[in-house]
Design an enzyme around this catalytic site. Structure first.
Site, PDB file in Angstrom:
ATOM      1  N   CYS A 142     105.373  28.248  38.190  1.00 49.42           N
ATOM      2  CA  CYS A 142     104.746  29.403  38.860  1.00 49.42           C
ATOM      3  C   CYS A 142     103.388  29.054  39.462  1.00 49.42           C
ATOM      4  O   CYS A 142     102.803  29.862  40.181  1.00 49.42           O
ATOM      5  CB  CYS A 142     104.656  30.585  37.903  1.00 49.42           C
ATOM      6  SG  CYS A 142     106.305  31.153  37.446  1.00 49.42           S
ATOM      7  N   ASN A 145     109.784  37.968  40.247  1.00 53.05           N
ATOM      8  CA  ASN A 145     109.040  36.714  40.122  1.00 53.05           C
ATOM      9  C   ASN A 145     109.799  35.624  40.879  1.00 53.05           C
ATOM     10  O   ASN A 145     110.833  35.148  40.418  1.00 53.05           O
ATOM     11  CB  ASN A 145     108.900  36.364  38.635  1.00 53.05           C
ATOM     12  CG  ASN A 145     108.127  35.080  38.410  1.00 53.05           C
ATOM     13  OD1 ASN A 145     107.827  34.356  39.346  1.00 53.05           O
ATOM     14  ND2 ASN A 145     107.814  34.804  37.153  1.00 53.05           N
ATOM     15  N   HIS A 195      99.652  35.327  40.855  1.00 48.83           N
ATOM     16  CA  HIS A 195     101.092  35.108  40.705  1.00 48.83           C
ATOM     17  C   HIS A 195     101.719  36.397  40.169  1.00 48.83           C
ATOM     18  O   HIS A 195     101.152  37.064  39.296  1.00 48.83           O
ATOM     19  CB  HIS A 195     101.321  33.952  39.725  1.00 48.83           C
ATOM     20  CG  HIS A 195     102.735  33.816  39.298  1.00 48.83           C
ATOM     21  ND1 HIS A 195     103.766  33.670  40.196  1.00 48.83           N
ATOM     22  CD2 HIS A 195     103.305  33.833  38.066  1.00 48.83           C
ATOM     23  CE1 HIS A 195     104.899  33.589  39.533  1.00 48.83           C
ATOM     24  NE2 HIS A 195     104.655  33.691  38.234  1.00 48.83           N
TER      25      HIS A 195
HETATM   26  O1  UT7 Z   1     105.877  33.372  35.765  1.00 44.49           O
HETATM   27  C1  UT7 Z   1     105.373  32.902  34.558  1.00 44.49           C
HETATM   28  C2  UT7 Z   1     106.357  33.023  33.540  1.00 44.49           C
HETATM   29  N1  UT7 Z   1     106.813  34.276  33.088  1.00 44.49           N
HETATM   30  C3  UT7 Z   1     106.041  35.275  32.659  1.00 44.49           C
HETATM   31  O2  UT7 Z   1     104.842  35.298  32.821  1.00 44.49           O
HETATM   32  C4  UT7 Z   1     106.704  36.358  31.902  1.00 44.49           C
HETATM   33  C5  UT7 Z   1     105.896  36.729  30.692  1.00 44.49           C
HETATM   34  N2  UT7 Z   1     106.551  37.653  29.829  1.00 44.49           N
HETATM   35  C6  UT7 Z   1     106.889  38.913  30.178  1.00 44.49           C
HETATM   36  O3  UT7 Z   1     106.704  39.311  31.310  1.00 44.49           O
HETATM   37  C7  UT7 Z   1     107.432  39.829  29.131  1.00 44.49           C
HETATM   38  O4  UT7 Z   1     107.242  39.255  27.875  1.00 44.49           O
HETATM   39  C8  UT7 Z   1     108.931  40.169  29.318  1.00 44.49           C
HETATM   40  C9  UT7 Z   1     109.125  41.020  30.550  1.00 44.49           C
HETATM   41  C10 UT7 Z   1     109.756  38.886  29.446  1.00 44.49           C
HETATM   42  C11 UT7 Z   1     109.445  40.940  28.134  1.00 44.49           C
HETATM   43  O5  UT7 Z   1     108.659  42.106  27.949  1.00 44.49           O
HETATM   44  P1  UT7 Z   1     108.035  42.461  26.536  1.00 44.49           P
HETATM   45  O6  UT7 Z   1     107.377  43.750  26.687  1.00 44.49           O
HETATM   46  O7  UT7 Z   1     107.209  41.280  26.086  1.00 44.49           O
HETATM   47  O8  UT7 Z   1     109.317  42.635  25.647  1.00 44.49           O
HETATM   48  P2  UT7 Z   1     109.730  41.864  24.314  1.00 44.49           P
HETATM   49  O9  UT7 Z   1     110.229  40.492  24.655  1.00 44.49           O
HETATM   50  O10 UT7 Z   1     108.645  41.997  23.294  1.00 44.49           O
HETATM   51  O11 UT7 Z   1     110.943  42.750  23.865  1.00 44.49           O
HETATM   52  C12 UT7 Z   1     110.800  44.120  23.499  1.00 44.49           C
HETATM   53  C13 UT7 Z   1     112.164  44.715  23.343  1.00 44.49           C
HETATM   54  C14 UT7 Z   1     113.113  43.851  22.514  1.00 44.49           C
HETATM   55  O12 UT7 Z   1     113.934  44.706  21.747  1.00 44.49           O
HETATM   56  P3  UT7 Z   1     113.615  44.948  20.193  1.00 44.49           P
HETATM   57  O13 UT7 Z   1     113.634  43.608  19.549  1.00 44.49           O
HETATM   58  O14 UT7 Z   1     112.265  45.598  20.148  1.00 44.49           O
HETATM   59  O15 UT7 Z   1     114.722  45.840  19.761  1.00 44.49           O
HETATM   60  C15 UT7 Z   1     113.955  43.200  23.564  1.00 44.49           C
HETATM   61  O16 UT7 Z   1     115.228  42.843  23.089  1.00 44.49           O
HETATM   62  O17 UT7 Z   1     112.750  44.873  24.639  1.00 44.49           O
HETATM   63  C16 UT7 Z   1     114.049  44.279  24.609  1.00 44.49           C
HETATM   64  N3  UT7 Z   1     114.359  43.795  25.924  1.00 44.49           N
HETATM   65  C17 UT7 Z   1     114.986  44.534  26.838  1.00 44.49           C
HETATM   66  N4  UT7 Z   1     115.466  45.788  26.818  1.00 44.49           N
HETATM   67  C18 UT7 Z   1     116.057  46.255  27.930  1.00 44.49           C
HETATM   68  C19 UT7 Z   1     114.062  42.583  26.449  1.00 44.49           C
HETATM   69  N5  UT7 Z   1     114.514  42.533  27.713  1.00 44.49           N
HETATM   70  C20 UT7 Z   1     115.097  43.724  27.978  1.00 44.49           C
HETATM   71  C21 UT7 Z   1     115.723  44.258  29.104  1.00 44.49           C
HETATM   72  N6  UT7 Z   1     116.186  45.529  29.035  1.00 44.49           N
HETATM   73  N7  UT7 Z   1     115.869  43.583  30.247  1.00 44.49           N
END
Ligand code: UT7
Length: 345
Positions: A129, A300, A270
């Site tokens: 990125c 992204n 980014h």
């Molecule tokens: O470009 C550079 C690289 N990438 C990034 O910078 C991305 C950085 N990370 C993020 O943007 C975020 O961490 C994500 C968008 C990937 C995830 O968001 P989050 O708020 O950190 O969610 P999480 O991973 O803590 O997950 C929270 C919940 C989980 O469920 P439980 O365990 O609480 O029941 C996940 O399973 O959200 C769930 N979840 C989803 N639910 C519906 C994860 N992805 C999804 C989804 N739809 N697509």
């Protein structure tokens, strides 16, 4: 020389270099749009979750047979035309990408041939990125040192080819696109690139990676069965690192230039997650209207997000000649980058 500047290069050695500007900018995205409601039919997710947690509504996805060099070449051709140059004026090109058409030849070689830049040499740069900020800095240095007159910096990725559309934690985030800028000696010494700052922290390598397909785990039936040719990410760890480092490197580059957040006209970060951008901007004390966010329409796109955001800001009149623009990025590696410039056209 009239546009000579003296700048510190992080090693205490002041060097005299030419001031360099971005002379043009162009982008390319595939026409097919994948919306959140399309994704609802593919994995267990919802438009509401994606929008609230990432800020993304839709992303563009390349059609079958369209590769990174196709999007990169389209953006490059248009950028060269806008700079009122011809492909033969380009002496150097660098492509920031983690989705090259193939391992080799490099995407830069393919683009050089496609656009007919017969006088150019170049290479690909793997900074995920940070592909665009790293590519921009590399191209700027080629011109600043006087080695070359006109160079192309490209950020391009077809992420959809390395995304697992059965993994809801990654497939909702990424999209495809490309952006290219021509960099040339500055026409006005007050405008152009002021400084850059880059870091890597390789200890974060396994927080965001594609485990197979390289020399450690070459493609095999097992690697395919184990879905190791896709992006794997520890989202929360990457999120925290991205917020902290985006703010940290932005603060550092401003301080080094004797500037404050208030002096920034446009913050173009980014686009990985809307919440990362707003959290970093809050930490920096940047007013909301100075922050460019277009992740809602592209997701992204890895190497392409910053040129896509700059292009939108130019199109809607938010980015104007003379503006102080702060570019910042964090990506897999980890890689970190910032470029500070005064927009030159
Ligand atoms: O470009 C550079 C690289 N990438 C990034 O910078 C991305 C950085 N990370 C993020 O943007 C975020 O961490 C994500 C968008 C990937 C995830 O968001 P989050 O708020 O950190 O969610 P999480 O991973 O803590 O997950 C929270 C919940 C989980 O469920 P439980 O365990 O609480 O029941 C996940 O399973 O959200 C769930 N979840 C989803 N639910 C519906 C994860 N992805 C999804 C989804 N739809 N697509």
């Amino acid at each position: 020389m009239s546009n000579a500047i003296t700048r510190a290069s992080g090693d205490g050695q002041a060097r005299v270099l030419r001031r360099v500007q971005i002379s043009s900018l162009a982008t390319a995205v595939p026409s097919r749009v994948l919306t959140n409601s399309d994704l609802e039919k593919m994995v267990d997710t919802s438009d509401e979750w994606i929008l609230k947690r990432t800020g993304i509504r839709e992303r563009h996805i390349a059609g079958a047979g369209v590769a990174t060099s196709d999007l990169a070449a389209e953006a490059a051709r248009s950028a060269i035309g806008q700079a009122r140059l011809t492909p033969s004026d380009i002496e150097f090109l660098v492509v920031g990408t983690i989705t090259p058409d193939m391992c080799f030849p490099s995407t830069a070689c393919l683009v050089q041939d496609k656009i007919g830049a017969g006088a150019a040499w170049g290479f690909d740069l793997g900074a995920a990125c940070c592909g665009f900020t790293y590519a921009l800095t590399t191209a700027v240095q080629m011109v600043a040192t006087g080695a070359h007159e006109h160079a192309l910096a490209i950020g391009a990725d077809v992420m959809s080819r390395i995304i697992d559309y059965e993994d809801r934690t990654t497939c909702v985030i990424f999209g495809d696109g490309a952006g290219a800028v021509v960099v040339s000696p500055a026409e006005d010494p007050e405008l152009g690139v002021i400084d850059f700052a880059h870091e890597v922290d390789g200890s974060g390598g396994q927080a965001l990676w594609m485990p197979a397909g390289g020399s450690r785990l070459p493609a095999s039936h097992e690697t395919v069965d184990q879905r190791l040719h896709y992006v794997h990410q520890e989202g929360a760890a990457v999120f925290k690192f991205a917020v902290r480092k985006t703010a940290e490197i932005s603060r550092r580059i401003l301080e080094r230039a004797g500037l404050r957040a208030d002096d920034v006209d446009l913050f173009v970060s980014h686009q990985a997650n809307r919440r990362i951008i707003t959290a970093a901007a809050d930490q920096l004390g940047l007013a909301e209207e100075k922050v460019v966010i277009n992740i809602d329409r592209y997701g992204n796109t890895t190497g392409a997000t910053i040129p896509l955001a700059l292009a939108d800001a130019l199109a809607d009149g938010r980015l104007k000649k003379g503006n102080l623009v702060l570019l910042a990025s964090v990506g897999a590696g980890f890689t970190v980058g910032a470029v500070l410039l005064r927009w030159a056209y």
